[in-house]
Write a protein that holds these residues in place. Structure first.
Motif: not given
Length: 156
Positions: A114-115, A118-119, A123-127
Motif C-alpha cells: 500500500g505504501y 503511495s510512493e 496523492g493516492i492514499e495507501p490502498p
C-alpha cells in the motif's frame, strides 16, 4: 514499465516465525484464480521480484505455473512487511531499468505494498491489498498512474 504489485496468498499462523508462515489451501486457490486472470491479460513477465518470506515464495511458485520463465527473478530483502517503502520502490525501479523490463511482478506484503503505491503515485492514499490481490501501476518516465486493482473476489 508496468508494475504488477501482488500480495501473497492467504497464509496460516501455525509457524515458528512470521517469515515461515505457509500458504493455506485457500491461499493457493486464490493465487491460482488471480494467476489465471492475469495470464489472460499479460503474456509474459520480464522480471519478478519476491519477498524472502515463505508465503511470498510459495505465491510465486503458484504464479509461475501460468507464465513462461521470466528473463530474471530475484528475492529481495527490501520487500518484507516492515521494509521502507521508498527504498523498496527505488530498488524495484532500479532492477526494472537494469533488466530493461516492461512487465515487472512484485510479490510482497501489507502494509508495504500500500505504501509503495503511495510512493509511486503521489496523492493516492495507501490502498489495502486483499490476499492474492494485484494492482497495476503504469509507469512512464517520471509519471505513474494506478490503472486497476483486483482481488480474487472481483475477477471471473
Amino acid at each position: 514499465m508496468q508494475l504488477f504489485l501482488m500480495r501473497h496468498g492467504d497464509a496460516g499462523y501455525n509457524a515458528h516465525s512470521d517469515r515461515e508462515r505457509v500458504l493455506t489451501d485457500t491461499g493457493r486457490h486464490q493465487t491460482e484464480l488471480m494467476s489465471n486472470w492475469l495470464a489472460r491479460r499479460v503474456t509474459d513477465i520480464d522480471l519478478v521480484l519476491v519477498s524472502p518470506y515463505l508465503r511470498a515464495q510459495q505465491t510465486w511458485q503458484e504464479v509461475s505455473k501460468h507464465f513462461p520463465e521470466p528473463r530474471h527473478w530475484q528475492v529481495l530483502d527490501d520487500l518484507t512487511p516492515s521494509a521502507d517503502p521508498q527504498r523498496a520502490v527505488e530498488t524495484v525501479l532500479a532492477y526494472g531499468e537494469l533488466y530493461k523490463a516492461d512487465n515487472v511482478l512484485v510479490i510482497a506484503h501489507m502494509p508495504l505494498l500500500g505504501y509503495m503505491v503511495s510512493e509511486l503515485v503521489p496523492g493516492i492514499e495507501p490502498p489495502l491489498f486483499a490476499t492474492s490481490g494485484i494492482t497495476l501501476i503504469d509507469k512512464h518516465g517520471e509519471r505513474a498512474s494506478l490503472s486497476w486493482q483486483n482481488t480474487p473476489h472481483t475477477v471471473s
